[in-house]
Design an enzyme around this catalytic site. Structure first.
Site, PDB file in Angstrom:
ATOM      1  N   ASN A   9      35.803  37.402  43.396  1.00  0.00           N
ATOM      2  CA  ASN A   9      34.398  38.341  44.062  1.00  0.00           C
ATOM      3  C   ASN A   9      34.775  39.338  43.612  1.00  0.00           C
ATOM      4  O   ASN A   9      36.040  39.923  43.947  1.00  0.00           O
ATOM      5  CB  ASN A   9      35.118  38.368  46.026  1.00  0.00           C
ATOM      6  N   TRP A  10      33.975  39.852  42.650  1.00  0.00           N
ATOM      7  CA  TRP A  10      34.685  41.038  42.268  1.00  0.00           C
ATOM      8  C   TRP A  10      33.402  41.672  43.257  1.00  0.00           C
ATOM      9  O   TRP A  10      34.373  43.541  42.784  1.00  0.00           O
ATOM     10  CB  TRP A  10      32.851  40.797  40.937  1.00  0.00           C
ATOM     11  N   LYS A  11      33.044  42.163  44.380  1.00  0.00           N
ATOM     12  CA  LYS A  11      32.625  42.958  45.171  1.00  0.00           C
ATOM     13  C   LYS A  11      32.532  43.940  44.620  1.00  0.00           C
ATOM     14  O   LYS A  11      31.319  43.410  44.209  1.00  0.00           O
ATOM     15  CB  LYS A  11      34.447  43.012  45.996  1.00  0.00           C
ATOM     16  N   GLU A  97      35.528  42.484  54.689  1.00  0.00           N
ATOM     17  CA  GLU A  97      35.454  43.990  55.064  1.00  0.00           C
ATOM     18  C   GLU A  97      33.938  44.153  55.240  1.00  0.00           C
ATOM     19  O   GLU A  97      33.239  44.764  55.847  1.00  0.00           O
ATOM     20  CB  GLU A  97      34.685  44.392  53.072  1.00  0.00           C
ATOM     21  N   GLU A 167      41.676  34.352  54.318  1.00  0.00           N
ATOM     22  CA  GLU A 167      41.905  35.285  54.096  1.00  0.00           C
ATOM     23  C   GLU A 167      42.505  36.134  55.069  1.00  0.00           C
ATOM     24  O   GLU A 167      41.772  36.953  56.288  1.00  0.00           O
ATOM     25  CB  GLU A 167      40.864  36.297  53.368  1.00  0.00           C
ATOM     26  N   GLY A 173      43.450  42.951  49.264  1.00  0.00           N
ATOM     27  CA  GLY A 173      43.788  44.853  48.528  1.00  0.00           C
ATOM     28  C   GLY A 173      44.847  45.160  49.203  1.00  0.00           C
ATOM     29  O   GLY A 173      44.830  46.389  48.566  1.00  0.00           O
ATOM     30  N   GLY A 233      39.835  38.586  45.021  1.00  0.00           N
ATOM     31  CA  GLY A 233      39.444  40.135  44.524  1.00  0.00           C
ATOM     32  C   GLY A 233      39.789  40.358  42.910  1.00  0.00           C
ATOM     33  O   GLY A 233      39.274  40.330  42.180  1.00  0.00           O
ATOM     34  N   GLY A 234      40.554  41.925  43.371  1.00  0.00           N
ATOM     35  CA  GLY A 234      40.909  42.432  42.447  1.00  0.00           C
ATOM     36  C   GLY A 234      41.227  42.008  40.678  1.00  0.00           C
ATOM     37  O   GLY A 234      40.838  42.246  39.580  1.00  0.00           O
TER      38      GLY A 234
HETATM   39  P1  13P Z   1      42.544  40.738  46.810  1.00  0.00           P
HETATM   40  O1  13P Z   1      42.647  39.681  46.035  1.00  0.00           O
HETATM   41  O2  13P Z   1      41.722  42.467  46.202  1.00  0.00           O
HETATM   42  O3  13P Z   1      42.929  41.190  48.047  1.00  0.00           O
HETATM   43  O4  13P Z   1      40.865  40.397  47.757  1.00  0.00           O
HETATM   44  C1  13P Z   1      41.137  39.591  48.108  1.00  0.00           C
HETATM   45  C2  13P Z   1      39.875  39.688  49.064  1.00  0.00           C
HETATM   46  O5  13P Z   1      39.028  39.196  49.971  1.00  0.00           O
HETATM   47  C3  13P Z   1      38.572  38.014  47.905  1.00  0.00           C
HETATM   48  O6  13P Z   1      37.434  37.500  49.048  1.00  0.00           O
END
Ligand code: 13P
Length: 249
Positions: A9-11, A97, A167, A173, A233-234
């Site tokens: 998930n690149w956000k 989010e 999650e 994050g 995510g990250g």
């Molecule tokens: P991180 O891996 O950056 O903690 O994010 C997780 C996430 O929200 C994936 O959807």
């Protein structure tokens, strides 16, 4: 037997300049990864470019969100039929989010889940508790409520073509990952809750873990019996790290 899924998930990250080298290096490393299914979820505007780069590869494309509406006067929305048009297979719904920054509630999340399925996209339904909810001992109650909203609208059979991602909000994050035991406990709870309505669907549905998954903690998390991969995510923005996570699944 459930096939693991690792979805990046690149956000709200990336640019035309960065997505090309990122996809290129992921593609170069992906041949070594046979076991898990891999997907990337870029921001909407990059979906066509990413889809074109991944054409003919085993990597699937997902969206990070979807409208609950199929078409009409809904300024700023992107619908499931539009995503289908671009060969998108997955779409994340109810990410924390969306729930906590943009105020999306269980009912809207359930409608988005339904919209995805109407267009034969696979929703990745995110569930998870806030830190204070965990500290108050309400984790199961929160996750059950989030799941039940979808079951209520769509029925248990909807989970035949869907993925769930647990999650914990406090792990997203923050660098604070749930321990493998904490993740397993909630994943088992989710599976049991679905099994109470349909054992077969519960046995087959993939439940991903998300929240500070990195190359060095992925294999322990993924080795838990009810953890079927991850929503990353990250670490999904760094090709080496992402490939190592995919290899661990
Ligand atoms: P991180 O891996 O950056 O903690 O994010 C997780 C996430 O929200 C994936 O959807």
């Amino acid at each position: 037997m459930r096939r693991a899924l690792v979805a990046g998930n690149w956000k709200l990250n990336g640019s035309l300049a960065t997505i090309q080298p990122l996809i290129k290096t992921i593609l170069a490393g992906i041949e070594r990864i046979q076991q898990a299914e891999i997907a990337v979820c870029p921001p909407y505007i990059y979906l066509p470019a990413v889809q074109a780069m991944l054409m003919g590869s085993p990597i699937a494309v997902g969206a990070q969100d979807v409208s609950d509406q199929d078409s009409g006067a809904f300024t700023g929305e992107v619908s499931a039929p539009m995503l289908r048009d671009f060969g998108v297979r997955y779409c994340i719904v109810g990410h924390s989010e969306r729930r906590h920054i943009y105020g999306e509630n269980d009912a809207l999340t359930a409608r988005k889940f339904a919209a995805a399925r109407r267009s034969e996209l696979w929703p990745i339904l995110c569930v998870g508790e806030l830190l204070e909810e965990r500290e108050q001992g309400n984790t199961e109650q929160v996750v059950a409520r989030q799941l039940d909203a979808v079951i209520h609208l769509e029925g248990i059979s909807a989970f035949r073509d869907a993925v769930i991602a647990y999650e914990p909000v406090w792990a997203i994050g923050t660098g604070k990952t749930a321990t493998p035991e904490q993740a397993q406990a909630v994943h088992a709870f989710i599976r049991q809750r679905l099994a109470a309505q349909d054992k077969r669907i519960a046995e087959n549905v993939r439940i991903l873990y998300g929240g500070s998954v990195k190359a060095d903690n992925a294999s322990k998390l993924f080795s838990q019996p009810d953890v079927d991969g991850g929503l990353i995510g990250g670490a999904s923005l760094k090709s080496g790290e992402f490939l190592a996570i995919c290899g661990a699944a």
